[in-house]
Write a protein that holds these residues in place. Sequence first.
Motif, mmCIF file in Angstrom:
data_model
loop_
_atom_site.group_PDB
_atom_site.id
_atom_site.type_symbol
_atom_site.label_atom_id
_atom_site.label_comp_id
_atom_site.label_asym_id
_atom_site.label_seq_id
_atom_site.Cartn_x
_atom_site.Cartn_y
_atom_site.Cartn_z
ATOM 1 N N ARG A 69 1.054 -1.190 -0.495
ATOM 2 C CA ARG A 69 -0.248 0.097 0.051
ATOM 3 C C ARG A 69 0.846 1.088 0.243
ATOM 4 N N THR A 70 0.600 2.306 -0.748
ATOM 5 C CA THR A 70 1.039 3.422 -0.627
ATOM 6 C C THR A 70 1.411 3.841 0.438
ATOM 7 N N THR A 71 2.287 5.664 0.714
ATOM 8 C CA THR A 71 2.171 5.762 1.282
ATOM 9 C C THR A 71 0.413 7.268 1.298
ATOM 10 N N GLU A 72 0.074 7.553 -0.025
ATOM 11 C CA GLU A 72 -0.831 8.015 -0.207
ATOM 12 C C GLU A 72 -2.405 6.988 0.428
ATOM 13 N N GLN A 73 -2.223 5.760 0.137
ATOM 14 C CA GLN A 73 -3.497 5.291 0.034
ATOM 15 C C GLN A 73 -3.336 5.075 1.860
ATOM 16 N N LEU A 74 -2.327 5.046 2.479
ATOM 17 C CA LEU A 74 -2.999 4.784 3.552
ATOM 18 C C LEU A 74 -3.200 6.183 3.916
ATOM 19 N N GLY A 75 -2.760 7.375 3.827
ATOM 20 C CA GLY A 75 -3.314 9.032 4.265
ATOM 21 C C GLY A 75 -4.953 8.985 3.655
ATOM 22 N N GLU A 76 -5.206 8.921 3.122
ATOM 23 C CA GLU A 76 -6.491 8.645 2.226
ATOM 24 C C GLU A 76 -7.278 7.421 3.797
ATOM 25 N N GLU A 77 -7.064 6.411 3.578
ATOM 26 C CA GLU A 77 -7.778 5.450 4.788
ATOM 27 C C GLU A 77 -7.715 6.270 6.208
ATOM 28 N N LEU A 78 -6.836 6.777 6.407
ATOM 29 C CA LEU A 78 -6.853 7.722 7.736
ATOM 30 C C LEU A 78 -7.507 8.842 7.521
ATOM 31 N N ALA A 79 -8.082 9.318 6.963
ATOM 32 C CA ALA A 79 -8.855 10.561 6.482
ATOM 33 C C ALA A 79 -10.755 9.979 6.483
ATOM 34 N N VAL A 80 -10.156 8.926 5.914
ATOM 35 C CA VAL A 80 -11.533 8.541 5.546
ATOM 36 C C VAL A 80 -12.120 8.112 7.253
ATOM 37 N N LEU A 81 -10.773 6.798 7.761
ATOM 38 C CA LEU A 81 -11.743 6.473 9.221
ATOM 39 C C LEU A 81 -11.956 7.907 10.658
ATOM 40 N N SER A 82 -11.549 8.495 9.867
ATOM 41 C CA SER A 82 -11.568 9.661 10.973
ATOM 42 C C SER A 82 -13.358 10.227 10.733
ATOM 43 N N ALA A 83 -13.626 10.213 9.393
ATOM 44 C CA ALA A 83 -14.912 10.595 9.035
ATOM 45 C C ALA A 83 -15.262 9.700 9.987
ATOM 46 N N GLN A 84 -15.506 8.227 9.953
ATOM 47 C CA GLN A 84 -16.416 7.151 10.625
ATOM 48 C C GLN A 84 -16.021 7.242 12.074
ATOM 49 N N LEU A 85 -15.184 7.689 12.466
ATOM 50 C CA LEU A 85 -14.751 7.802 13.834
ATOM 51 C C LEU A 85 -15.741 9.366 14.611
ATOM 52 N N ALA A 86 -15.756 10.257 13.555
ATOM 53 C CA ALA A 86 -16.203 10.861 13.795
ATOM 54 C C ALA A 86 -18.468 11.118 13.511
ATOM 55 N N SER A 87 -18.843 10.686 13.001
ATOM 56 C CA SER A 87 -20.219 10.174 12.614
ATOM 57 C C SER A 87 -20.141 8.638 14.011
ATOM 58 N N ALA A 88 -20.020 7.620 14.320
ATOM 59 C CA ALA A 88 -19.979 6.870 15.123
ATOM 60 C C ALA A 88 -20.186 8.008 16.458
ATOM 61 N N LEU A 89 -19.556 8.919 16.953
ATOM 62 C CA LEU A 89 -18.969 9.412 18.002
ATOM 63 C C LEU A 89 -20.274 11.054 18.276
ATOM 64 N N CYS A 90 -20.738 10.872 17.048
ATOM 65 C CA CYS A 90 -21.742 12.223 16.601
ATOM 66 C C CYS A 90 -23.305 11.143 17.230
ATOM 67 N N ARG A 91 -23.236 9.842 17.355
ATOM 68 C CA ARG A 91 -24.464 8.323 17.143
ATOM 69 C C ARG A 91 -24.541 8.265 19.328
ATOM 70 N N TRP A 92 -22.854 8.508 19.388
ATOM 71 C CA TRP A 92 -23.104 8.004 20.741
ATOM 72 C C TRP A 92 -23.240 9.712 21.601
ATOM 73 N N LEU A 93 -23.209 10.322 21.033
ATOM 74 C CA LEU A 93 -23.433 11.423 21.871
ATOM 75 C C LEU A 93 -25.037 11.811 22.173
ATOM 76 N N GLU A 94 -25.656 11.578 20.898
ATOM 77 C CA GLU A 94 -27.030 11.395 21.092
ATOM 78 C C GLU A 94 -27.722 10.109 21.668
ATOM 79 N N LEU A 95 -26.827 9.394 21.721
ATOM 80 C CA LEU A 95 -27.577 8.033 22.539
ATOM 81 C C LEU A 95 -27.139 8.765 24.029
#
Length: 204
Positions: free
Chosen positions: A63-89
Motif C-alpha cells: 500500500r502506498t503512503t497516499e493510500q494510507l493517508g486516504e484511509e486515515l481520513a476516511v476512518l476519521s470521518a467514520q469515527l466522527a459519525s460514530a461519536l455523533c451517534r454515541w453523543l445522541e444516545l
Amino acid sequence: AVRGLRNDHREVRGRRARDLRLRALPATTTFPRERLAPRLTRPARRSVRRGLQDTNMRSFEGRTTEQLGEELAVLSAQLASALCRWLELLAEFDRRGGWTASGARSCAQWVSWRCALSPGAAREHLRVARALGRLPRTTALFARGELSYSKVRAITRLQDVAREDELLAVARDATAGQLERVVRGYRTSIRLPGRLSGSRRAQP
C-alpha cells in the motif's frame, strides 16, 4: 515449585492492587464495587471482533503512503459519525435519567464508570451531547463525518445559536485550533460590553 511460588505471588499482588483501587473509590459510591471495569456483553464482543477483522488493520504491505493517508481520513470521518451517534444516545440516556438506577450521583459519573472515561472527559462529552440538541445543522454535519469532535466541541461553547451558520462556515475551512480561537474571540466580544458598562457605572 519455583514457578508455583511465582504464580502465587503474582495472584496476591494482583489482589492487593485491586483492593487498593476499590478503596480509592469514594465512600458514597454505590456502584457495584466488585467490578471496576464493566465487561461488554458477548454479542458486543463478537461485534468488536468482526469490526477488527473487517478493517484488516495490519495489511500495510503493498500500500502506498497516499493510500494510507486516504484511509486515515476516511476512518476519521467514520469515527466522527460514530461519536455523533454515541453523543445522541448519551443525551437521550441522560434525558431519561437512565443513570439513576445504578446509584450514580450524576450522568457524568455513570459515563466515567461505564464507558471508562476520565471524570473531566465524561463531563465534557455530556456537555457537548446536551448542546447538540440546539444545534441541528452542526449535528447533521457531525453525523455525516464532515465535522470532527474537536470542531463540534468548539462550536458548542458558544451559547448564541444564531451564530451557528457563521461558525459552520468558518469550520469548513479552518482547523480545530483556529476555530477554537474564533469562538474564544466571540465569547470575549460578548462579555466585553457588559464589563465596560459595569466599569462606567463604577466611575463617580
